[in-house]
Design a protein around this motif. Structure first.
Motif, PDB file in Angstrom:
ATOM      1  N   VAL A 107       0.616  -1.203  -0.069  1.00 23.04           N
ATOM      2  CA  VAL A 107       0.277   0.122  -0.229  1.00 23.04           C
ATOM      3  C   VAL A 107       1.073   1.324   0.280  1.00 23.04           C
ATOM      4  N   ALA A 108       0.070   2.419  -0.598  1.00 21.84           N
ATOM      5  CA  ALA A 108       1.218   3.596  -0.715  1.00 21.84           C
ATOM      6  C   ALA A 108       0.054   4.839  -1.025  1.00 21.84           C
ATOM      7  N   ASN A 109       1.244   6.470  -0.492  1.00 27.58           N
ATOM      8  CA  ASN A 109      -0.114   7.167  -0.320  1.00 27.58           C
ATOM      9  C   ASN A 109      -0.098   7.299  -1.420  1.00 27.58           C
ATOM     10  N   LYS A 110      -1.032   8.821  -2.028  1.00 24.88           N
ATOM     11  CA  LYS A 110      -1.408   9.179  -3.264  1.00 24.88           C
ATOM     12  C   LYS A 110      -1.072   9.754  -4.187  1.00 24.88           C
ATOM     13  N   SER A 111       0.476  10.363  -3.844  1.00 24.34           N
ATOM     14  CA  SER A 111       2.014  10.659  -4.059  1.00 24.34           C
ATOM     15  C   SER A 111       2.462   9.783  -4.900  1.00 24.34           C
ATOM     16  N   ILE A 112       2.187   8.240  -4.505  1.00 24.25           N
ATOM     17  CA  ILE A 112       2.800   7.011  -5.682  1.00 24.25           C
ATOM     18  C   ILE A 112       2.132   7.317  -6.302  1.00 24.25           C
ATOM     19  N   VAL A 157       0.728   0.905   9.252  1.00 26.84           N
ATOM     20  CA  VAL A 157      -0.416   2.142   8.373  1.00 26.84           C
ATOM     21  C   VAL A 157      -0.814   3.492   9.824  1.00 26.84           C
ATOM     22  N   ASP A 158      -0.794   3.738  10.628  1.00 23.88           N
ATOM     23  CA  ASP A 158      -0.739   5.010  10.939  1.00 23.88           C
ATOM     24  C   ASP A 158       0.648   5.831  10.851  1.00 23.88           C
ATOM     25  N   ALA A 159       2.269   4.760  10.141  1.00 24.86           N
ATOM     26  CA  ALA A 159       3.124   5.640   9.795  1.00 24.86           C
ATOM     27  C   ALA A 159       2.600   6.318   8.355  1.00 24.86           C
ATOM     28  N   LEU A 160       2.081   5.294   7.728  1.00 23.39           N
ATOM     29  CA  LEU A 160       1.802   5.585   6.125  1.00 23.39           C
ATOM     30  C   LEU A 160       0.907   7.096   6.050  1.00 23.39           C
ATOM     31  N   LYS A 161      -0.619   7.151   7.536  1.00 22.58           N
ATOM     32  CA  LYS A 161      -0.930   8.287   7.128  1.00 22.58           C
ATOM     33  C   LYS A 161      -0.656   9.003   8.244  1.00 22.58           C
ATOM     34  N   SER A 162       0.483   9.632   8.706  1.00 28.24           N
ATOM     35  CA  SER A 162       0.695  10.552   8.902  1.00 28.24           C
ATOM     36  C   SER A 162       2.167  10.610   7.968  1.00 28.24           C
ATOM     37  N   GLY A 163       2.394  10.079   7.051  1.00 25.91           N
ATOM     38  CA  GLY A 163       3.574  10.581   5.832  1.00 25.91           C
ATOM     39  C   GLY A 163       4.664  10.519   6.119  1.00 25.91           C
ATOM     40  N   GLU A 164       5.282   9.597   7.558  1.00 23.09           N
ATOM     41  CA  GLU A 164       6.574   9.454   8.191  1.00 23.09           C
ATOM     42  C   GLU A 164       7.128   7.829   6.587  1.00 23.09           C
ATOM     43  N   ILE A 165       5.959   7.623   6.131  1.00 29.54           N
ATOM     44  CA  ILE A 165       6.915   6.634   5.041  1.00 29.54           C
ATOM     45  C   ILE A 165       6.058   7.197   3.567  1.00 29.54           C
ATOM     46  N   ASN A 166       6.562   6.032   2.485  1.00 34.64           N
ATOM     47  CA  ASN A 166       5.381   6.091   1.702  1.00 34.64           C
ATOM     48  C   ASN A 166       4.999   5.072   1.079  1.00 34.64           C
ATOM     49  N   ALA A 167       5.327   4.285   1.852  1.00 40.84           N
ATOM     50  CA  ALA A 167       4.307   3.188   1.106  1.00 40.84           C
ATOM     51  C   ALA A 167       4.678   1.483   2.120  1.00 40.84           C
ATOM     52  N   ALA A 168       4.430   0.817   2.252  1.00 39.63           N
ATOM     53  CA  ALA A 168       4.110  -0.421   3.811  1.00 39.63           C
ATOM     54  C   ALA A 168       4.005  -1.548   3.022  1.00 39.63           C
ATOM     55  N   VAL A 169       3.897  -2.563   3.216  1.00 43.21           N
ATOM     56  CA  VAL A 169       3.740  -3.830   3.432  1.00 43.21           C
ATOM     57  C   VAL A 169       3.184  -4.515   4.187  1.00 43.21           C
ATOM     58  N   VAL A 170       2.297  -5.178   3.770  1.00 47.48           N
ATOM     59  CA  VAL A 170       0.948  -5.459   5.288  1.00 47.48           C
ATOM     60  C   VAL A 170       0.095  -6.705   4.623  1.00 47.48           C
ATOM     61  N   SER A 171      -0.409  -7.098   6.421  1.00 47.81           N
ATOM     62  CA  SER A 171      -1.880  -8.368   5.517  1.00 47.81           C
ATOM     63  C   SER A 171      -2.914  -7.670   5.675  1.00 47.81           C
ATOM     64  N   ASN A 214      -8.005  -0.735   6.003  1.00 45.74           N
ATOM     65  CA  ASN A 214      -7.884  -0.016   6.655  1.00 45.74           C
ATOM     66  C   ASN A 214      -6.387   0.932   5.991  1.00 45.74           C
ATOM     67  N   ALA A 215      -5.794   0.584   5.090  1.00 48.26           N
ATOM     68  CA  ALA A 215      -4.638   1.675   4.983  1.00 48.26           C
ATOM     69  C   ALA A 215      -5.834   2.174   3.548  1.00 48.26           C
ATOM     70  N   LYS A 216      -6.258   1.620   2.719  1.00 48.63           N
ATOM     71  CA  LYS A 216      -6.900   2.079   1.681  1.00 48.63           C
ATOM     72  C   LYS A 216      -8.243   3.019   2.900  1.00 48.63           C
ATOM     73  N   GLY A 217      -9.325   2.221   3.628  1.00 49.03           N
ATOM     74  CA  GLY A 217      -9.805   3.224   4.528  1.00 49.03           C
ATOM     75  C   GLY A 217      -9.164   4.823   4.733  1.00 49.03           C
ATOM     76  N   ASN A 218      -7.616   5.037   5.333  1.00 49.10           N
ATOM     77  CA  ASN A 218      -7.543   6.222   5.300  1.00 49.10           C
ATOM     78  C   ASN A 218      -6.809   6.649   4.248  1.00 49.10           C
ATOM     79  N   GLY A 219      -7.706   6.808   3.230  1.00 49.47           N
ATOM     80  CA  GLY A 219      -6.775   6.787   1.692  1.00 49.47           C
ATOM     81  C   GLY A 219      -6.099   6.766   0.626  1.00 49.47           C
ATOM     82  N   ALA A 220      -5.344   5.424   1.577  1.00 49.01           N
ATOM     83  CA  ALA A 220      -4.082   5.238   0.287  1.00 49.01           C
ATOM     84  C   ALA A 220      -4.419   4.771  -0.473  1.00 49.01           C
ATOM     85  N   LYS A 221      -4.104   4.015  -1.778  1.00 45.91           N
ATOM     86  CA  LYS A 221      -3.612   3.703  -2.761  1.00 45.91           C
ATOM     87  C   LYS A 221      -3.173   1.681  -2.628  1.00 45.91           C
TER      88      LYS A 221
END
Length: 323
Positions: A125-130, A179-193, A199-206
């Motif tokens: 998952v990644a933030n929308k800037s990606i 997921v929290d770090a992705l939402k806050s902008g601390e990271i650009n993407a994350a590998v999660v299950s 949840n990440a998508k629900g927070n606005g990630a892709k």
């Protein structure tokens, strides 16, 4: 199930999931367990807060272990680091994890063996800037270097003709913290299950990628043979009970029936709507393919997580019903 009926099922399941009604599904008519339990030892199944843990968590939430006269419970951990500590300390006698993490822990815990493959998968998952996978170059991606998330990311980047060294890696142990770090902008993407993918998508990630959810993706049920040897019947019942919960998800064509488990793992409202749209058709617990085992152990060895001979036979447990 027809397309129209499936749409109705998805809407109803998502609505009930958000409202919190699903813990009561399947609980009508639950009888008190026989006072004579099958197992000699209290069995605790250690899990992470992900989809591989859902069959065991559903069985606990629905009182199915007790109904089948097995004294079993689940204990959820935030990360493999915490789970491994629970294994080391004897807090749990069964656990759900992935093959790479199993390889990392087995030398220190040689009595633990693999029972079989569980349904479960990773996603990126990644933030929308990606804008695309290629735009991850130079960006920071959160993983756990000691489990299958790094193996998955390495493989995914390679398929997209990118070098692992082209991205920056940040160690964050738990899915929820990523997921929290992705939402806050601390990271650009994350590998999660899942449910953290949703949840990440629900927070606005892709979601850039999600492994084929009905395939074998390295998620496994493992057990302490010191316990299974004394509790052979209970071991078989635990597996068959989890298989029944997998079958229940397949019948409902999704995660709606697993509402209580998903809430246990911190699903958010928008994430619930996403995850209940997924069409699942999971296999019951079955033997790990030798090729998957060898691949994971060779990878773990290359990462200095495992040292020694790679032996499929020595690290797998024969359980009746697991084929």
């Amino acid at each position: 199930m027809s397309r129209s009926l499936k749409k109705i099922a998805i809407v109803v399941a998502a609505f009930l999931l958000v409202l919190g009604s699903l813990p009561f599904m399947g609980l009508t008519g639950v009888k008190a367990a026989d006072s004579s339990m099958v197992n000699k030892d209290k069995i605790t199944i250690g899990t992470l807060k992900n989809t591989a843990a859902i069959p065991a968590t559903m069985a606990k939430d629905n009182s199915e272990f007790n109904r089948n006269n097995v004294d079993a419970d689940t204990k959820a951990y935030d990360s493999n680091t915490e789970l491994n500590e629970g294994i080391k300390n004897g807090e749990v006698s069964f656990a759900t994890t992935d093959l790479v993490n199993y390889a990392a822990l087995v030398k220190a815990n040689p009595s633990w063996k693999i029972v079989g493959t569980l349904p479960g998968y990773y996603g990126l998952v990644a933030n929308k800037s990606i804008k695309s996978v290629k735009s991850l170059k130079g960006k920071t991606i959160a993983i756990d270097k000691k489990d299958g998330t790094k193996q998955y990311l390495n493989s995914f980047l390679k398929k997209n003709k990118m070098k692992f060294s082209s991205v920056k890696i940040k160690q964050i142990d738990s899915d929820s913290a990523r997921v929290d770090a992705l939402k806050s902008g601390e990271i650009n993407a994350a590998v999660v299950s899942d449910p953290s993918i949703s949840n990440a998508k629900g927070n606005g990630a892709k979601i850039l990628n999600r492994q084929k959810i009905n395939a074998d993706n390295g998620q496994v049920l493992i057990a302490n043979t010191k316990v299974t040897k004394k509790n052979t019947a209970a071991t078989q019942i635990i597996v068959s009970t989890m298989d029944t919960e997998i079958k229940n998800m397949d019948k409902m064509a999704g995660y709606g029936v697993a509402g209580a488990a998903l809430r246990d793992f911190g699903i958010n409202d928008k994430g619930a709507k996403d995850i209940t749209k997924l069409d699942v058709n999971f296999k019951k617990i079955h033997k790990v393919k030798k090729s998957d085992f060898n691949k994971a152990f060779k990878y773990a060895k290359s990462q200095k997580l495992y040292k020694g001979k790679i032996s499929y036979k020595a690290n797998t447990l024969k359980v009746k019903g697991v084929k």
